[in-house]
Design a protein around this motif. Structure first.
Motif, mmCIF file in Angstrom:
data_model
loop_
_atom_site.group_PDB
_atom_site.id
_atom_site.type_symbol
_atom_site.label_atom_id
_atom_site.label_comp_id
_atom_site.label_asym_id
_atom_site.label_seq_id
_atom_site.Cartn_x
_atom_site.Cartn_y
_atom_site.Cartn_z
ATOM 1 N N LEU A 63 -11.994 -23.557 -38.277
ATOM 2 C CA LEU A 63 -11.694 -24.000 -39.637
ATOM 3 C C LEU A 63 -11.810 -25.521 -39.725
ATOM 4 C CD1 LEU A 63 -8.618 -21.717 -40.417
ATOM 5 C CD2 LEU A 63 -10.983 -21.415 -41.181
ATOM 6 N N ASP A 64 -12.618 -25.983 -40.671
ATOM 7 C CA ASP A 64 -12.855 -27.419 -40.837
ATOM 8 C C ASP A 64 -11.708 -28.098 -41.571
ATOM 9 O OD1 ASP A 64 -15.322 -27.246 -39.596
ATOM 10 O OD2 ASP A 64 -16.401 -26.892 -41.477
ATOM 11 N N THR A 106 -10.597 -27.799 -45.810
ATOM 12 C CA THR A 106 -11.297 -26.591 -46.261
ATOM 13 C C THR A 106 -10.668 -25.988 -47.513
ATOM 14 O OG1 THR A 106 -12.079 -26.026 -44.051
ATOM 15 C CG2 THR A 106 -11.909 -24.221 -45.610
#
Length: 236
Positions: free
Chosen positions: A124-125, A128
């Protein structure tokens, strides 16, 4: 063995000292009856969190709001958000059994089998999500205090975090005593997030068990979670 695991599910104290994998197994074994159990116990934490999120986002915008449901379980909170018009919902939970039940409901776009325990979730960036929610995730063997900085990392600046915590968790769960509230305050002092409000409810479950629903506005794009973990290590 199944009866022992069900007892562990119902008796929170028995999860103390379990590994994260063992806790995930407890929930996997309880997944098939999870919704029924909490409906009978008149569980409301997820209702209050969903209301807090819906109150924050205007109705005409909700379909485009990207939300991460942490400690998602079987998706009881996501179902409530869906009813209120939210459509971009991702779940995160370490239990395969809970995921299997949740995905039957058709409310999640993605569901990540992950522990939210303070480590960086590389899948997960940063920035997000517009919103992150938690219901029934703060308890023995579940979310540690150190999970908060990683949650903030995943939410865009200006986004909102909304989560419920029963009052007793702050004084009865070893992981949170003199740790969770100070961490929340340190993060605000450092500009990671800002408290929008907190609302008190008398009946999170069993028509009792009072608790708070917190709403925080995220202010930082990324924060150094390690510094907070180090601080927490010196509080025991």
């Amino acid at each position: 063995m199944a009866s022992t695991r069900n007892d562990t599910f119902d008796n929170f104290d028995k999860r103390d000292g379990m590994t994260p994998g063992q806790v995930a197994d407890v929930f996997t074994n309880a997944a098939g009856t999870y919704d029924k159990v909490w409906t009978i116990r008149n569980y409301k934490d997820h209702l209050y969190v969903a209301e807090g999120v819906a109150d924050y986002f205007q109705e005409d915008r909700r379909a485009s709001v990207k939300i991460l449901d942490v400690a998602a379980g079987t998706g009881m909170l996501a179902e409530q958000l869906w009813k209120k018009g939210f459509r971009q919902l991702d779940g995160l939970d370490p239990s395969p059994g809970m995921m299997a039940e949740a995905m039957k409901k058709g409310v999640y776009t993605n569901y990540y089998l992950e522990f939210m325990d303070g480590h960086t979730i590389t899948e997960l960036d940063t920035d997000t999500y517009d919103c992150l929610v938690v219901a029934a995730g703060f308890n023995i063997g579940l979310l540690p205090s150190a999970a908060l900085p990683e949650m903030v990392r995943l939410v865009k600046p200006g986004g909102v975090m909304c989560f419920g915590i029963p009052d007793a968790r702050f004084t009865e769960v070893k992981e949170y005593i003199n740790r969770l509230e100070p961490l929340m305050q340190w993060m605000e002092q450092d500009g990671a997030w800002q408290l929008l409000d907190k609302k008190h409810f008398e009946d999170f479950y069993d028509d009792a068990n009072p608790g708070l629903v917190f709403r925080y506005i995220v202010r930082a794009s990324d924060i150094d979670g390690k510094q907070y973990i180090e601080k927490l290590c010196h509080t025991h």
